[in-house]
Write an enzyme that holds these catalytic residues in place. Structure first.
Site, short mmCIF file in Angstrom:
data_model
loop_
_atom_site.label_atom_id
_atom_site.label_comp_id
_atom_site.label_asym_id
_atom_site.label_seq_id
_atom_site.Cartn_x
_atom_site.Cartn_y
_atom_site.Cartn_z
N ASP A 156 0.86 -1.19 0.00
CA ASP A 156 0.00 0.00 0.00
C ASP A 156 0.89 1.24 0.00
O ASP A 156 2.10 1.13 0.19
CB ASP A 156 -1.00 0.00 1.16
CG ASP A 156 -0.36 -0.01 2.52
OD1 ASP A 156 -1.07 0.19 3.49
OD2 ASP A 156 0.87 -0.22 2.63
N TYR A 158 2.91 4.80 0.77
CA TYR A 158 3.53 5.42 1.95
C TYR A 158 2.50 6.28 2.67
O TYR A 158 1.66 6.93 2.04
CB TYR A 158 4.70 6.30 1.52
CG TYR A 158 5.85 5.57 0.85
CD1 TYR A 158 6.58 4.59 1.54
CD2 TYR A 158 6.23 5.87 -0.45
CE1 TYR A 158 7.64 3.94 0.93
CE2 TYR A 158 7.30 5.23 -1.07
CZ TYR A 158 7.99 4.25 -0.37
OH TYR A 158 9.04 3.61 -0.97
N PHE A 204 6.64 1.98 -4.26
CA PHE A 204 8.01 2.23 -3.79
C PHE A 204 8.54 3.62 -4.15
O PHE A 204 9.58 4.03 -3.63
CB PHE A 204 9.00 1.16 -4.29
CG PHE A 204 8.72 -0.21 -3.73
CD1 PHE A 204 9.12 -0.54 -2.45
CD2 PHE A 204 8.04 -1.16 -4.48
CE1 PHE A 204 8.86 -1.80 -1.92
CE2 PHE A 204 7.77 -2.42 -3.96
CZ PHE A 204 8.18 -2.74 -2.68
N HIS A 242 11.18 -9.01 1.16
CA HIS A 242 10.87 -7.59 0.94
C HIS A 242 12.14 -6.76 1.15
O HIS A 242 12.99 -7.10 1.98
CB HIS A 242 9.78 -7.16 1.92
CG HIS A 242 9.14 -5.86 1.59
ND1 HIS A 242 9.68 -4.64 1.96
CD2 HIS A 242 8.00 -5.57 0.90
CE1 HIS A 242 8.91 -3.67 1.53
NE2 HIS A 242 7.88 -4.20 0.88
#
Length: 234
Positions: free
Chosen positions: A71, A73, A84, A197
């Site tokens: 989701d 920031y 990202f 991740h």
């Protein structure tokens, strides 16, 4: 084109899919929920004009690589509709810094330069890197605030569409969440790259050293497609 999607700024190649999804009950429920949160003065990120930024910058037929995030920031000024990525002038978040470190290591570049790179990935999007979050909105200071409200159904439809209608794509699935969501991808038609991740909490468990960026370019070259210039950022 339906009235519900007429005002949404996306590349025309996404319109048919989005018109279909926007007519479904879950999308009406999601719209109502987001409207109610705004009435309650919740601060929602990104701005509504940027919810579909990935769909505006990367046409369906231009997609070469899909990088799936979770989701947006949830800090002020960070989210702008690309997984990202952050807008120009915003400090590079830790996960993205690790992505840059891996790129430099993978491609044999000076890893000490990673921290100096800007965090806006629009240049990737324009090269065919589809930067898709599973959930397209969030609330200030509340990670995962809008999970389970309908966005996942929409982005599942997007992933299914790309898997079914395109061939020879590279899907980068970082972390268990992305890997679970990516189970529908046809591995016989596409290259699927998996790792932990890039978050500082997990990057050392296998993201750093995964060499996904050189692997993606090798795949594209094998398919007579132009590679991605991973060092090109806005």
């Amino acid at each position: 084109m339906s009235e519900k999607t007429a005002a949404v700024s996306v590349d025309p190649s996404w319109r048919k899919l989005m018109d279909s999804e926007f007519e479904k009950p879950y999308m009406a429920e999601l719209k109502a929920y987001l409207g109610e949160r705004k009435k309650q003065r919740a601060v929602v990120y990104p701005h509504s004009s940027l919810w579909f930024n990935a769909f505006a910058l990367t046409p369906v037929e231009s997609v070469k690589v899909v990088i799936l995030g979770q989701d947006p920031y949830h800090g002020a000024g960070q989210a702008h509709g690309l997984s990202f990525s952050v807008p120009e002038g915003v400090r590079t978040p830790p996960s993205l810094l690790n992505i840059f470190k891996e790129i430099d290591s993978d491609l044999g570049l000076d890893v000490s330069l990673a921290a100096q790179r800007l965090g806006c990935l629009e240049a990737w999007a324009r090269q065919g890197v589809f930067l898709l979050n599973s959930v397209l909105t969030v609330e200030e200071g509340m990670a995962a605030a809008h999970q389970g409200r309908g966005w996942e159904e929409f982005t599942d439809a997007v992933i299914n569409h790309l898997s079914n209608e395109r061939t020879d794509l590279v899907f980068m699935l970082w972390g268990s969440y992305a890997q679970k969501k990516g189970q529908v991808i046809d591995a016989n038609k596409h290259r699927i790259l998996k790792s932990p991740h890039p978050s500082p909490l997990s990057a050392h468990r296998g993201f750093l050293g995964c060499k996904h960026f050189s692997q993606a370019n090798s795949w594209l070259a094998d398919k007579q497609l132009d590679p991605i210039d991973w060092t090109q950022v806005s």
